[in-house]
Design an enzyme around this catalytic site. Structure first.
Site, PDB file in Angstrom:
ATOM      1  N   HIS A  34       4.612   2.434  -2.892  1.00 41.34           N
ATOM      2  CA  HIS A  34       4.036   2.539  -4.235  1.00 41.34           C
ATOM      3  C   HIS A  34       3.137   1.336  -4.522  1.00 41.34           C
ATOM      4  O   HIS A  34       1.969   1.495  -4.917  1.00 41.34           O
ATOM      5  CB  HIS A  34       5.153   2.613  -5.281  1.00 41.34           C
ATOM      6  CG  HIS A  34       4.652   2.680  -6.684  1.00 41.34           C
ATOM      7  ND1 HIS A  34       4.455   3.873  -7.345  1.00 41.34           N
ATOM      8  CD2 HIS A  34       4.301   1.696  -7.567  1.00 41.34           C
ATOM      9  CE1 HIS A  34       3.995   3.627  -8.559  1.00 41.34           C
ATOM     10  NE2 HIS A  34       3.903   2.304  -8.726  1.00 41.34           N
ATOM     11  N   GLU A  35       3.674   0.156  -4.302  1.00 42.72           N
ATOM     12  CA  GLU A  35       2.887  -1.049  -4.555  1.00 42.72           C
ATOM     13  C   GLU A  35       1.750  -1.202  -3.567  1.00 42.72           C
ATOM     14  O   GLU A  35       0.691  -1.754  -3.900  1.00 42.72           O
ATOM     15  CB  GLU A  35       3.791  -2.285  -4.527  1.00 42.72           C
ATOM     16  CG  GLU A  35       4.929  -2.271  -5.541  1.00 42.72           C
ATOM     17  CD  GLU A  35       4.449  -2.096  -6.964  1.00 42.72           C
ATOM     18  OE1 GLU A  35       3.283  -2.468  -7.272  1.00 42.72           O
ATOM     19  OE2 GLU A  35       5.217  -1.570  -7.789  1.00 42.72           O
ATOM     20  N   HIS A  38      -1.318   0.511  -4.925  1.00 45.28           N
ATOM     21  CA  HIS A  38      -2.048  -0.347  -5.865  1.00 45.28           C
ATOM     22  C   HIS A  38      -2.832  -1.422  -5.122  1.00 45.28           C
ATOM     23  O   HIS A  38      -4.006  -1.684  -5.405  1.00 45.28           O
ATOM     24  CB  HIS A  38      -1.055  -1.034  -6.814  1.00 45.28           C
ATOM     25  CG  HIS A  38      -0.358  -0.116  -7.760  1.00 45.28           C
ATOM     26  ND1 HIS A  38      -1.019   0.848  -8.485  1.00 45.28           N
ATOM     27  CD2 HIS A  38       0.962  -0.037  -8.133  1.00 45.28           C
ATOM     28  CE1 HIS A  38      -0.148   1.489  -9.258  1.00 45.28           C
ATOM     29  NE2 HIS A  38       1.060   0.964  -9.044  1.00 45.28           N
TER      30      HIS A  38
END
Length: 383
Positions: A34-35, A38
């Site tokens: 998820h990170e 980003h």
């Protein structure tokens, strides 16, 4: 009451010891990707990334890469964050004082001085990475393990059940539901489980005849192999698996990818249907779980094998991706909501409005966490 809490404490202290490693394995995979979503899009957009953290709180270990990003593992392993240049905190809330004092060169590498399009892409990349991770995991599982299936044959019809009312008989083979082809008994279970209270049309092969039966699954509480209770649609049909009944279909990578996409969509659709059911009163909110429930399920699934644990990681990845898309300030969806308003207005919301939004979002997230933890404790105490 004291006995209740004592029992809860014993369950937590003894049970969670065996769940910690599987839980951290599953959560770390999901949070990392998820990170990473980003992070990668931020780098692509020319944003300076200060920190990439797995977990919150004090740093346990870390290093700096050649771009100056601090990669670290923190003490509280319940999530993670990417902090950009100009952020005031881990939620990417801007610091007006810091932004106003930036030079032109610093503004070029600041997330908050990027146009609304790149900012939205950076924020959306996290949930998208979660969905892509799930597709990749499902694709790999189908590629290396194949697609197991059993014929959708009826071996027993429970007396007084929805199946009995519909006219099912032992020996019937379900070939389609509402015109959708059924390839296995598990395919039939999946459809029935999420269609409680809805009349379904079953295409059934009985000897040499093809029949159309109409049945309405009943909403019942069903326990899985670990004793966890779930509310599902049930027909009242049993399939008794004998030697040779279970077949494994080997699939090519392209087919595996398509099956991975379908599996991901099934989880998305089921999750959204459940959330909608909670709001209209059709589903019970006590199925909402938090970290303790995830830890328990991770430990249980780990006893089956690594493939099952990785499958759970895919399901959890989808859930986290969906949760982060909710239009709640503090979550990715809340940021996207702010950016949508900015795109329409031609200018961002005032710092005061954004601050109020983040406070409201924080309150909603905290209430959800308290509610989920309360459910977890009740669930563990009853197990």
């Amino acid at each position: 009451m004291s006995e209740f809490f004592l029992h809860s404490f014993n369950v937590l202290s003894h049970g969670l010891i065996g769940y910690v490693i599987p839980f951290l394995f599953v959560l770390t995979i999901v949070v990392f990707f998820h990170e990473l979503g980003h992070f990668l899009i931020a780098r692509w957009a020319g944003v300076r990334v200060l920190t990439f953290s797995l977990g919150f709180g004090p740093e346990l270990a870390g290093f700096n890469d050649r771009h100056g990003t601090r990669w670290k593992i923190s003490a509280v392993p319940l999530g993670g964050y990417v902090k950009f240049f100009g952020d005031d905190n881990e939620a990417s809330a801007p610091s007006p004082e810091t932004l106003d004092s930036m030079t032109e060169e610093e503004r070029a590498g600041s997330f908050h001085y990027k146009k609304v399009g790149p900012r939205a892409a950076i924020v959306a990349a996290g949930p998208i990475a979660n969905f892509l991770l799930a597709i990749v995991i499902f694709t790999c599982l189908f590629t290396f393990f194949g697609k197991p299936s059993t014929t959708a044959r009826v071996d027993k019809v429970e007396v007084g059940s929805a199946a009995a009312a519909a006219g099912f008989q032992v020996g019937d083979v379900v070939t389609a539901i509402d015109g959708r082809a059924i390839g296995s008994f598990s395919d039939m279970q999946r459809i029935v489980s999420v269609r409680a209270g809805e009349q379904l049309t079953f295409t059934v092969k009985r000897a040499d005849a093809i029949l159309q039966l109409h049945g309405t699954p009943e909403l019942k509480e069903v326990k899985d192999a670990f004793g966890n209770a779930h509310r599902l649609g049930v027909l009242g049909i049993t399939r008794q698996t004998a030697a040779g009944d279970v077949t494994t279909e080997r699939v090519d990578p392209a087919t595996a990818l398509w099956l991975g996409v379908k599996e991901t969509w099934f989880v998305v659709d089921r999750t959204l249907a459940y959330i909608g059911g909670v709001f209209v009163g059709r589903e019970a909110a006590d199925q909402v779980g938090g970290p303790l429930r995830i830890a328990q399920i991770s430990g249980q699934v780990a006893t089956i094998g690594l493939a099952a644990l990785v499958h759970l990681a895919a399901v959890l990845s989808i859930s986290i991706g969906l949760l982060n898309l909710f239009p709640v300030p503090l979550l990715d969806g809340g940021h996207l909501l702010f950016y949508a308003v900015e795109a329409v207005r031609g200018r961002p919301l005032s710092p005061r409005a954004q601050e109020m939004g983040f406070r409201i979002g924080l309150g909603l997230v905290l209430m959800l966490m308290v509610f989920a933890t309360y459910n977890d404790i009740l669930h563990l105490a009853a197990s």
